[in-house]
Design an enzyme around this catalytic site. Structure first.
Site, PDB file in Angstrom:
ATOM      1  CG  HIS A  82       3.784 -10.040  -0.600  1.00  0.00           C
ATOM      2  ND1 HIS A  82       2.870 -10.352   0.376  1.00  0.00           N
ATOM      3  CD2 HIS A  82       4.667 -11.060  -0.612  1.00  0.00           C
ATOM      4  CE1 HIS A  82       3.206 -11.506   0.949  1.00  0.00           C
ATOM      5  NE2 HIS A  82       4.302 -11.956   0.357  1.00  0.00           N
ATOM      6  CG  ASP A 106      -0.265  -0.237   2.537  1.00  0.00           C
ATOM      7  OD1 ASP A 106       0.920   0.150   2.669  1.00  0.00           O
ATOM      8  OD2 ASP A 106      -0.901  -0.808   3.437  1.00  0.00           O
ATOM      9  CB  SER A 166       2.794 -10.284   9.752  1.00  0.00           C
ATOM     10  OG  SER A 166       2.920 -11.478   8.994  1.00  0.00           O
ATOM     11  CB  CYS A 225      10.379  -3.682 -21.449  1.00  0.00           C
ATOM     12  SG  CYS A 225       9.114  -2.407 -21.253  1.00  0.00           S
ATOM     13  CB  CYS A 267       7.840  -3.649 -25.356  1.00  0.00           C
ATOM     14  SG  CYS A 267       7.318  -4.677 -23.963  1.00  0.00           S
TER      15      CYS A 267
HETATM   16 ZN   LIG Z   1       7.197  -3.303 -22.090  1.00  0.00          ZN
END
Ligand SMILES: [Zn+2]
Length: 252
Positions: free
Chosen positions: A126, A109, A199, A137, A161
């Protein structure tokens, strides 16, 4: 020991923080719930209603990529409105006081960065959902751009790309970022106080760090509303509200 009440928790935590020279915080969803970011895994959380989209499904179909982006945009107000909570502010204070060189988080976040910790000192296991990247890319895209394209054509746009554009998060089935993992391990081995906050310490790799810290001689503190598997080996377990428990450390 499990702190019997809030005052005991704060007092014991203060002693451990004062005694430590290198504190490494490790944070999960619980630190951000007071900021309006839901805990996806909790009972009643989003993932109990909507199964998460695994990485291979995201790659396999345009419909899944569209669905992933639809869900992300549905959450945008929560992320845009969220401000660092008392837990974030307390950890930022430890960082600025020179007690904590960097912080490890499972959260996506961006609230630790928003609390004033340098982005280079926030180790994100994460990833981060507040921007997007091309999977081929690695070009960065802002969400506002993705949203404009999505709403214009009702489909998830691709990179120039030809690669797929995805939030910069780690999905189920997607490889953990090797640099972040290595840095998290180094920090864990270097600290003399490992401070796990919010956690459940169940999901790999989170589950590996508390014991790694203990084996290297660090003290272990767990601040979490629910019990965890590591409570018995922890030097201090705090089950009070995270903001209440860490709030007193914002000032000093
Ligand atoms: Zn790309």
């Amino acid at each position: 020991m499990i702190a019997s009440d809030l005052a005991t928790a704060v007092s014991r935590l203060r002693d451990l923080i004062d005694d430590a020279s290198v504190i490494v915080p490790f944070t999960g969803a619980g630190i951000s719930t007071e900021c309006g970011i839901p805990d996806f895994r909790s009972p009643g959380g989003l993932w109990t209603k909507n199964q998460p989209i695994p990485f291979d499904a995201f790659l396999a179909s345009q419909e899944m990529r569209d669905e992933a982006w639809r869900r992300r945009f549905a959450m945008e107000d929560n992320y845009v409105r969220a401000r660092p909570g008392r837990g974030h502010q307390a950890l930022a204070r430890l960082y600025h006081a020179g007690k904590s060189p960097a912080l490890i988080t499972q959260n996506i976040d961006n609230l630790h960065q928003a609390s004033g910790i340098s982005p280079s000192d926030v180790v994100e296991l994460h990833g981060n959902t507040t921007y997007a990247v091309c999977l081929d890319c690695a070009k960065r895209y802002e969400l506002s751009w993705v949203r404009e394209k999505f709403e214009g054509g009702q489909r998830a746009p691709d990179c120039s790309c030809g690669g797929y554009i995805k939030t910069a998060t780690v999905s189920f089935g997607q490889a953990m970022p090797p640099e972040a993992m290595q840095r998290a391990e180094e920090l864990t081995k270097r600290c003399d106080l490992f401070l796990a906050v919010g956690s459940s310490l169940v999901v790999w790799p989170a589950a590996g760090f508390p014991l790694m810290a203990k084996r290297n001689g660090a003290a272990l503190v767990i601040v979490n509303r629910e019990p965890t598997e590591f409570d018995e080996v922890a030097d201090l377990v705090v089950r009070n509200d995270i903001g209440d428990a860490l709030g007193p450390f914002i000032a000093h």
